[in-house]
Design an enzyme around this catalytic site. Structure first.
Site, PDB file in Angstrom:
ATOM      1  N   GLY A 173       2.738   1.326   3.308  1.00 12.39           N
ATOM      2  CA  GLY A 173       3.913   0.152   3.447  1.00 12.39           C
ATOM      3  C   GLY A 173       5.093   0.172   2.508  1.00 12.39           C
ATOM      4  O   GLY A 173       5.931   0.028   2.903  1.00 12.39           O
TER       5      GLY A 173
ATOM      6  N   HIS B   2      -8.361  10.694  -3.381  1.00 11.80           N
ATOM      7  CA  HIS B   2      -8.489  11.950  -2.313  1.00 11.80           C
ATOM      8  C   HIS B   2      -8.264  13.014  -3.294  1.00 11.80           C
ATOM      9  O   HIS B   2      -7.691  13.112  -4.387  1.00 11.80           O
ATOM     10  CB  HIS B   2      -7.341  11.911  -1.228  1.00 11.80           C
ATOM     11  CG  HIS B   2      -7.989  10.729   0.024  1.00 11.80           C
ATOM     12  ND1 HIS B   2      -7.263   9.997   0.226  1.00 11.80           N
ATOM     13  CD2 HIS B   2      -9.100  10.399   0.110  1.00 11.80           C
ATOM     14  CE1 HIS B   2      -7.902   8.915   1.006  1.00 11.80           C
ATOM     15  NE2 HIS B   2      -9.202   9.556   1.020  1.00 11.80           N
TER      16      HIS B   2
ATOM     17  N   TRP C 285     -14.139  22.167  -7.810  1.00  7.38           N
ATOM     18  CA  TRP C 285     -15.214  22.522  -6.909  1.00  7.38           C
ATOM     19  C   TRP C 285     -14.699  23.416  -5.900  1.00  7.38           C
ATOM     20  O   TRP C 285     -14.100  23.398  -5.091  1.00  7.38           O
ATOM     21  CB  TRP C 285     -16.037  21.352  -6.331  1.00  7.38           C
ATOM     22  CG  TRP C 285     -16.907  20.658  -7.316  1.00  7.38           C
ATOM     23  CD1 TRP C 285     -16.858  20.634  -8.652  1.00  7.38           C
ATOM     24  CD2 TRP C 285     -17.784  19.539  -7.084  1.00  7.38           C
ATOM     25  NE1 TRP C 285     -17.829  19.830  -9.303  1.00  7.38           N
ATOM     26  CE2 TRP C 285     -18.403  19.009  -8.344  1.00  7.38           C
ATOM     27  CE3 TRP C 285     -18.183  18.935  -5.833  1.00  7.38           C
ATOM     28  CZ2 TRP C 285     -19.169  18.094  -8.173  1.00  7.38           C
ATOM     29  CZ3 TRP C 285     -19.345  17.915  -5.663  1.00  7.38           C
ATOM     30  CH2 TRP C 285     -19.687  17.397  -6.983  1.00  7.38           C
TER      31      TRP C 285
ATOM     32  N   LYS D 176      -9.870   1.793  14.055  1.00  3.24           N
ATOM     33  CA  LYS D 176      -8.680   2.250  14.529  1.00  3.24           C
ATOM     34  C   LYS D 176      -8.679   2.483  15.852  1.00  3.24           C
ATOM     35  O   LYS D 176      -7.586   2.513  16.419  1.00  3.24           O
ATOM     36  CB  LYS D 176      -8.451   3.479  13.405  1.00  3.24           C
ATOM     37  CG  LYS D 176      -8.136   3.051  12.078  1.00  3.24           C
ATOM     38  CD  LYS D 176      -6.789   2.001  12.017  1.00  3.24           C
ATOM     39  CE  LYS D 176      -6.449   1.712  10.614  1.00  3.24           C
ATOM     40  NZ  LYS D 176      -5.288   0.819  10.434  1.00  3.24           N
TER      41      LYS D 176
ATOM     42  N   TYR E 218     -14.602   2.701   9.882  1.00  2.00           N
ATOM     43  CA  TYR E 218     -12.952   2.714  10.016  1.00  2.00           C
ATOM     44  C   TYR E 218     -12.390   3.323  11.015  1.00  2.00           C
ATOM     45  O   TYR E 218     -11.640   2.910  11.902  1.00  2.00           O
ATOM     46  CB  TYR E 218     -12.538   3.390   8.903  1.00  2.00           C
ATOM     47  CG  TYR E 218     -11.179   3.629   8.483  1.00  2.00           C
ATOM     48  CD1 TYR E 218     -10.324   4.574   8.886  1.00  2.00           C
ATOM     49  CD2 TYR E 218     -10.231   2.470   7.999  1.00  2.00           C
ATOM     50  CE1 TYR E 218      -9.009   4.860   8.971  1.00  2.00           C
ATOM     51  CE2 TYR E 218      -8.812   2.624   7.868  1.00  2.00           C
ATOM     52  CZ  TYR E 218      -8.218   3.740   8.201  1.00  2.00           C
ATOM     53  OH  TYR E 218      -7.098   3.896   8.217  1.00  2.00           O
TER      54      TYR E 218
ATOM     55  N   LEU F 218      -1.953  11.726   3.545  1.00  2.00           N
ATOM     56  CA  LEU F 218      -0.739  11.240   2.714  1.00  2.00           C
ATOM     57  C   LEU F 218      -0.854  11.322   1.309  1.00  2.00           C
ATOM     58  O   LEU F 218      -1.968  11.264   0.960  1.00  2.00           O
ATOM     59  CB  LEU F 218      -0.422  10.106   3.574  1.00  2.00           C
ATOM     60  CG  LEU F 218      -0.140   9.883   4.899  1.00  2.00           C
ATOM     61  CD1 LEU F 218      -0.163   8.419   5.400  1.00  2.00           C
ATOM     62  CD2 LEU F 218       1.080  10.587   5.422  1.00  2.00           C
TER      63      LEU F 218
ATOM     64  N   GLY G 240       0.841  -1.142   0.008  1.00  5.36           N
ATOM     65  CA  GLY G 240       0.046  -0.046  -0.106  1.00  5.36           C
ATOM     66  C   GLY G 240       0.805   1.104   0.128  1.00  5.36           C
ATOM     67  O   GLY G 240       2.147   1.234   0.148  1.00  5.36           O
TER      68      GLY G 240
ATOM     69  N   ASP H 288     -17.791  23.246  -0.384  1.00  4.95           N
ATOM     70  CA  ASP H 288     -16.345  23.532   0.052  1.00  4.95           C
ATOM     71  C   ASP H 288     -15.889  22.117   1.077  1.00  4.95           C
ATOM     72  O   ASP H 288     -14.615  21.727   0.980  1.00  4.95           O
ATOM     73  CB  ASP H 288     -15.953  24.604   0.657  1.00  4.95           C
ATOM     74  CG  ASP H 288     -15.579  25.889  -0.014  1.00  4.95           C
ATOM     75  OD1 ASP H 288     -15.565  26.969   0.119  1.00  4.95           O
ATOM     76  OD2 ASP H 288     -14.791  25.442  -1.206  1.00  4.95           O
TER      77      ASP H 288
ATOM     78  N   SER I 291      -4.975   6.821  11.309  1.00  5.43           N
ATOM     79  CA  SER I 291      -5.326   8.100  10.420  1.00  5.43           C
ATOM     80  C   SER I 291      -6.006   9.032  11.291  1.00  5.43           C
ATOM     81  O   SER I 291      -6.736   8.825  12.448  1.00  5.43           O
ATOM     82  CB  SER I 291      -5.989   7.655   9.253  1.00  5.43           C
ATOM     83  OG  SER I 291      -7.270   8.252   9.352  1.00  5.43           O
ATOM     84  N   SER I 292      -6.146  10.340  10.820  1.00  6.47           N
ATOM     85  CA  SER I 292      -6.697  11.408  11.477  1.00  6.47           C
ATOM     86  C   SER I 292      -8.169  11.312  11.678  1.00  6.47           C
ATOM     87  O   SER I 292      -8.603  12.082  12.441  1.00  6.47           O
ATOM     88  CB  SER I 292      -6.213  12.829  10.561  1.00  6.47           C
ATOM     89  OG  SER I 292      -6.605  12.727   9.439  1.00  6.47           O
ATOM     90  N   CYS I 293      -8.796  10.502  10.842  1.00  4.06           N
ATOM     91  CA  CYS I 293     -10.248  10.365  10.844  1.00  4.06           C
ATOM     92  C   CYS I 293     -10.643   9.818  12.354  1.00  4.06           C
ATOM     93  O   CYS I 293     -11.748   9.571  12.524  1.00  4.06           O
ATOM     94  CB  CYS I 293     -10.890   9.549  10.003  1.00  4.06           C
ATOM     95  SG  CYS I 293     -10.622   7.737   9.912  1.00  4.06           S
TER      96      CYS I 293
ATOM     97  N   ARG J 188      -6.117  14.950 -12.890  1.00  4.59           N
ATOM     98  CA  ARG J 188      -7.038  15.878 -13.965  1.00  4.59           C
ATOM     99  C   ARG J 188      -6.250  17.239 -14.477  1.00  4.59           C
ATOM    100  O   ARG J 188      -6.402  17.111 -15.876  1.00  4.59           O
ATOM    101  CB  ARG J 188      -8.178  16.670 -12.838  1.00  4.59           C
ATOM    102  CG  ARG J 188      -8.995  15.621 -12.200  1.00  4.59           C
ATOM    103  CD  ARG J 188     -10.232  16.332 -11.673  1.00  4.59           C
ATOM    104  NE  ARG J 188     -11.150  17.239 -12.639  1.00  4.59           N
ATOM    105  CZ  ARG J 188     -11.468  18.542 -11.983  1.00  4.59           C
ATOM    106  NH1 ARG J 188     -11.491  18.672 -10.631  1.00  4.59           N
ATOM    107  NH2 ARG J 188     -12.076  19.085 -13.105  1.00  4.59           N
TER     108      ARG J 188
ATOM    109  N   PRO K   8      -1.226   9.354  10.981  1.00  4.94           N
ATOM    110  CA  PRO K   8      -0.786  10.448  10.407  1.00  4.94           C
ATOM    111  C   PRO K   8      -1.895  11.314   9.813  1.00  4.94           C
ATOM    112  O   PRO K   8      -2.959  10.794   9.635  1.00  4.94           O
ATOM    113  CB  PRO K   8      -0.415   9.508   9.036  1.00  4.94           C
ATOM    114  CG  PRO K   8      -0.245   8.270   9.372  1.00  4.94           C
ATOM    115  CD  PRO K   8      -1.065   7.911  10.600  1.00  4.94           C
ATOM    116  N   THR K   9      -1.372  12.243   9.322  1.00  7.40           N
ATOM    117  CA  THR K   9      -2.298  13.186   8.566  1.00  7.40           C
ATOM    118  C   THR K   9      -2.666  12.885   6.866  1.00  7.40           C
ATOM    119  O   THR K   9      -2.055  11.712   6.779  1.00  7.40           O
ATOM    120  CB  THR K   9      -1.938  14.825   8.270  1.00  7.40           C
ATOM    121  OG1 THR K   9      -2.721  15.705   7.986  1.00  7.40           O
ATOM    122  CG2 THR K   9      -0.768  14.935   7.737  1.00  7.40           C
TER     123      THR K   9
END
Lengths: 325, 325
Positions: free
Chosen positions: A32, A195, A218, A156, A152, A182, A29, A285, A123-125, A203, A179-180
């Site tokens: 990793g 993301h 957007w 965690k 998730y 990445l 990943g 936003d 993760s930060s979530c 794009r 981590p924030t």
């Protein structure tokens, strides 16, 4: 779980013996793969790596047999079921169930087979939807989660708590790093579920290739975000394995915010798209600000090295050389 | 997870076919034994029961093989690693790890083997330490947990979330019930690690037997607590299996508070101790109030039947006939 104290500092043997067995779970990943690159660069010679086909981490007996056989001295848990908002909403059972199985199996088997130190990544979530900004470690469990990724997040959080519990009961060295956002090589550039950063890269690249006049993004571009290159995260992982042995999880961020507008303008430049960048302000936003407080990690001596500009150039180079549509 | 709506009401077949296979996990504990009594009383003829020695629920392959072989139509998860403050503080890895393993194995295997409906049981300690009183279901994850039982609490919260996630992803009928403080036959009367109600019962009983002049109880007696006889819980379990199919967990309480002083005086009377009841007001009281808001369950038609006095009489009778020191 209060203030930092020196007992949390490990004078560890991690970098002393580069022939020690290090199991990097999830080595294919984004995270990793970066950790494997870093350890290889540092001269580690005994990385234990298993693809999903070789070792299904959701299978308790298989994980137990693997650990009984390999007995890795160090374990870094970068394996997880990950995905964006749509995937979390559609497959919540997978996001909570698979991650709980992976974590519970790996943490327990590592302890029972003599692993010296384990690092669990999240993760930060994990933090409440309305956590104070910047988000400190002690914001954990102080308020409701963001519903779109609560499955998730709960998994965690349970992983962090398992590491703490094993440390308390067994005096075993398990730590957690959060981590924030990445980015970097091996990221997900899928047009629909990537993301914001890799989505923008793709794009602008496609607009450049196709000779498009403009790219429409957007929102107003005003929300503030934090990004960390995954090679910086790998560096922080090594630092924590060497230097940190505390109960509390640590945030791993760059501490540097950019607006989405600044990100888009930097990306346009890094990719070399010469058309217009247009803002569709009729579209939403999203969260106004999301920044982790990484001062605890900074106070024990780690800060990132890769600027956003350099990181985008590096990532785009990888994209051009490697990314297959 | 908002207001109650009729789609959460199951017109279930649970009571329609008393020959259906019902797996009661944890049938030997306080809660499981009461559920088995209730189902037997109601005429269920096909209860699938396995002791820990017969089926270790922490073993994924064993649980899978059991479910593949038995394929119970209904599953009630009353199996857990439980204990008091001291045990939670000393063995946090067991309290989080074992409970996560049991829950993840049972919920996943039940889904994959055609179970029609599963009920997951937890406890009021899932709620934040400073939750509003009475505690409503939506207090979940709105604030920090009580540190002394956060390991168990995190595991139980993960169990609730797993049930919700499986319902969403698979449209599978999994529900959760969170009981208040329970008491009754098969409770833990251990002198050091039992809860306040059985501890008082044992102490008054021993004082009576030994001809003591007084029993000293810590604190002022003013804290308010809620208790539910475990046979009432079993009745609520049957009610929920028959009538409830919602995403949100439901509190199962009596809605009736008593002060510790009222509890002690009732207990003294029920046990028949004729000495003095003395309050050691130099000792701490503990939490001032703890009451669950069970109005959601009441609004769909369930309320308890056993008064505290009758419940204490019943429990003391069981104690005299069955409790081996």
């Amino acid at each position: 779980m209060g203030s930092q104290d020196n007992s949390a500092l490990a004078s560890n043997a991690f970098l002393t013996d580069k022939s020690a067995k290090v199991f990097v779970a999830g080595h294919r990943g984004l995270v990793g793969a970066a950790i494997v690159r870093k350890l290889t660069q540092l001269g580690f010679t005994n990385l234990i790596l298993r693809s999903h086909a070789e070792l299904d981490l959701t299978r308790q007996s298989d994980v137990e047999a693997f650990f009984a056989s390999e007995k890795p001295e160090y374990v870094i848990v970068a394996a997880a079921k990950v995905g964006g908002i749509h995937a979390n909403n559609t497959y919540p059972a997978d996001f909570i169930g698979i991650n709980l199985q992976i974590q519970t199996n790996v943490i327990d088997s590592a302890y029972r087979n003599g692993t010296k130190k384990l690092l669990f990544l999240g993760s930060s979530c994990i933090y409440p939807k309305f956590a104070p900004q910047p988000i400190p470690e002690d914001a954990l469990l102080t308020g409701p989660l963001e519903p779109t990724n609560e499955w998730y997040a709960i998994a965690k959080i349970a992983g962090i708590k398992m590491c703490q519990a094993y440390r308390i009961q067994y005096k075993w060295d398990a730590i957690s790093g959060m981590p924030t956002n990445l980015y970097g090589p091996h990221d997900n550039f899928h047009p629909e579920n990537s993301h914001v950063l890799p989505a923008l890269m793709r794009r602008f690249h496609e607009a450049k290739i196709n000779g498009a006049k403009e790219v429409v993004v957007w929102g107003t571009g005003s929300p503030l975000r934090e990004f960390l290159h995954v090679d910086d995260l790998a560096d922080a992982v090594v630092f924590m394995m060497e230097k940190y042995s505390g109960l509390e999880h640590l945030n791993v961020g760059s501490g540097k915010e950019v607006t989405i507008k600044e990100l888009a303008e930097l990306m346009k430049e890094a990719v070399g798209f010469e058309g217009d960048l247009v803002w569709d302000t009729t579209k939403p936003d999203g969260t106004p600000r999301k920044l982790m407080d990484s001062s605890k990690l900074a106070s024990i001596g780690w800060t990132p090295k890769i600027s956003l500009r350099d990181g985008l150039v590096d990532t785009y180079k990888w994209y051009l050389e490697n990314y297959k549509q």
